[in-house]
Design a protein around this motif. Structure first.
Motif, short mmCIF file in Angstrom:
data_model
loop_
_atom_site.label_atom_id
_atom_site.label_comp_id
_atom_site.label_asym_id
_atom_site.label_seq_id
_atom_site.Cartn_x
_atom_site.Cartn_y
_atom_site.Cartn_z
N ILE A 1 9.52 -0.70 -2.71
CA ILE A 1 8.54 -1.32 -3.61
C ILE A 1 7.20 -0.59 -3.47
O ILE A 1 6.57 -0.20 -4.46
N SER A 2 6.76 -0.40 -2.23
CA SER A 2 5.48 0.27 -1.99
C SER A 2 5.50 1.72 -2.47
O SER A 2 4.53 2.21 -3.05
N TYR B 1 10.60 11.95 -3.14
CA TYR B 1 11.83 11.22 -2.77
C TYR B 1 11.55 9.78 -2.32
O TYR B 1 12.33 9.22 -1.54
N LEU B 2 10.45 9.21 -2.79
CA LEU B 2 10.06 7.85 -2.40
C LEU B 2 9.98 7.69 -0.88
O LEU B 2 10.19 6.61 -0.33
N GLY C 1 5.59 0.02 4.41
CA GLY C 1 5.10 0.33 3.07
C GLY C 1 3.71 0.91 2.99
O GLY C 1 3.19 1.12 1.90
N TYR C 2 3.08 1.20 4.13
CA TYR C 2 1.75 1.82 4.09
C TYR C 2 1.87 3.30 4.42
O TYR C 2 2.91 3.80 4.85
N VAL C 3 0.76 4.03 4.19
CA VAL C 3 0.72 5.46 4.53
C VAL C 3 -0.41 5.69 5.52
O VAL C 3 -1.55 5.24 5.29
N ALA D 1 0.39 -3.87 -3.45
CA ALA D 1 -0.89 -3.16 -3.36
C ALA D 1 -0.66 -1.85 -2.60
O ALA D 1 0.40 -1.61 -2.03
N ILE D 2 -1.66 -0.98 -2.62
CA ILE D 2 -1.60 0.29 -1.89
C ILE D 2 -2.42 0.14 -0.61
O ILE D 2 -3.59 -0.26 -0.66
#
Length: 295
Positions: free
Chosen positions: A9-10, A34-35, A52-54, A153-154
């Motif tokens: 999702i993220s 590639y997600l 889901g965060y970077v 959200a990002i």
């Protein structure tokens, strides 16, 4: 399976908005591959975590805020202590969004994401709008918690002095009870964008301050230096004062102490005194500074 779906999702949200990003190392454009990763044209690669965060920091950075601090802040937020503030900030955003484009909001110093998520929820409740929410913080613990709560959200672990975003991409930058980097804010704001900075006012949590700092110069607080610095950096369009009392139950006193830097550097004896007082109310008192980039 649950963690994998949250990551996907993220990743899909990141891919949709990959035009936002620039590499924090070389400033080149980035794209989601590639997600799995956010990669720049010079092949600097930042993986999307299972939450889901970077993490876009090139090296680890220490912060005084730990996992427990963020748990306390989320608990305080969920119990409504900041709700009038969220309502006021949401209204500022809605009143000043003048285009038909989606709203792009950056919360700089977002911690565990409670402020941004609640403001987003309040906007949707009052007047549903297409809003892209981005939260950044130097704390991996805070961002991990934020991503777990809201994968739509990002969320990025990064230094606000070196934001991994292209210039002029945000209509609103929130900076709520957090340090700022005004040169980066000026770079990131769109032509008609606004910085919304929330600072404590003199009576913020005065019931705690009076006990924790009794007899010291910190017993009385002034935000005048912070406000003057903001005015030097931005056109000060408006200032809103928000003050209200909130009722406390005894289970919230320890989290309230634990979430605020007011308790840092004070004695265990004074902290214990606050806990023994069985406070029934505390004062929430804020100044909301609204500024635009100087021409």
């Amino acid at each position: 399976m649950f963690q994998k779906s949250k990551k996907l999702i993220s990743a899909a949200v990141l891919e949709k908005h990959q035009d936002l990003f620039r590499c924090p190392l070389c400033k080149k454009t980035m794209q989601v591959v590639y997600l799995q990763s956010l990669v720049c044209s010079n092949h600097h690669c930042f993986d999307i975590s299972k939450q889901g965060y970077v993490n876009l920091l090139s090296r680890g950075m220490r912060t005084k805020y730990d996992k427990k601090t963020f748990e306390y802040r989320r608990l305080i937020s969920k119990n409504g202590l900041f709700n009038p503030l969220y309502g006021a900030v949401s209204q500022i955003i809605m009143n000043n969004h003048l285009s038909n484009e989606p709203i792009r909001v950056l919360d700089a110093g977002c911690g565990e994401g409670s402020h941004l998520n609640n403001i987003h929820t309040e906007i949707n409740r009052t007047k549903p709008m297409d809003l892209m929410a981005v939260g950044i913080d130097i704390s991996k613990e805070g961002i991990s918690s934020a991503a777990a709560e809201n994968p739509s959200a990002i969320w990025c672990v990064t230094d606000i002095a070196n934001c991994p975003f292209q210039s002029q991409k945000f209509e609103f930058i929130l900076n709520i009870l957090s340090p700022a980097n005004y040169s980066e804010f000026q770079r990131l704001l769109s032509d008609h964008g606004l910085v919304i900075k929330v600072v404590p006012n003199q009576d913020y949590l005065k019931e705690l301050r009076e006990i924790l700092y009794m007899g010291s110069e910190k017993q009385n607080y002034s935000n005048s230096l912070t406000i003057n610095h903001f005015k030097k950096q931005f056109n000060l369009i408006d200032v809103e004062s928000i003050q209200y009392q909130v009722n406390l139950n005894t289970q919230l006193i320890k989290p309230l102490l634990g979430m605020t830097p007011l308790s840092w550097g004070t004695s265990e004896e004074r902290i214990e005194k606050v806990l023994q007082l069985n406070l029934k109310q505390v004062t929430m008192d804020f100044k909301v500074l609204i500024g635009s980039v100087k021409s």
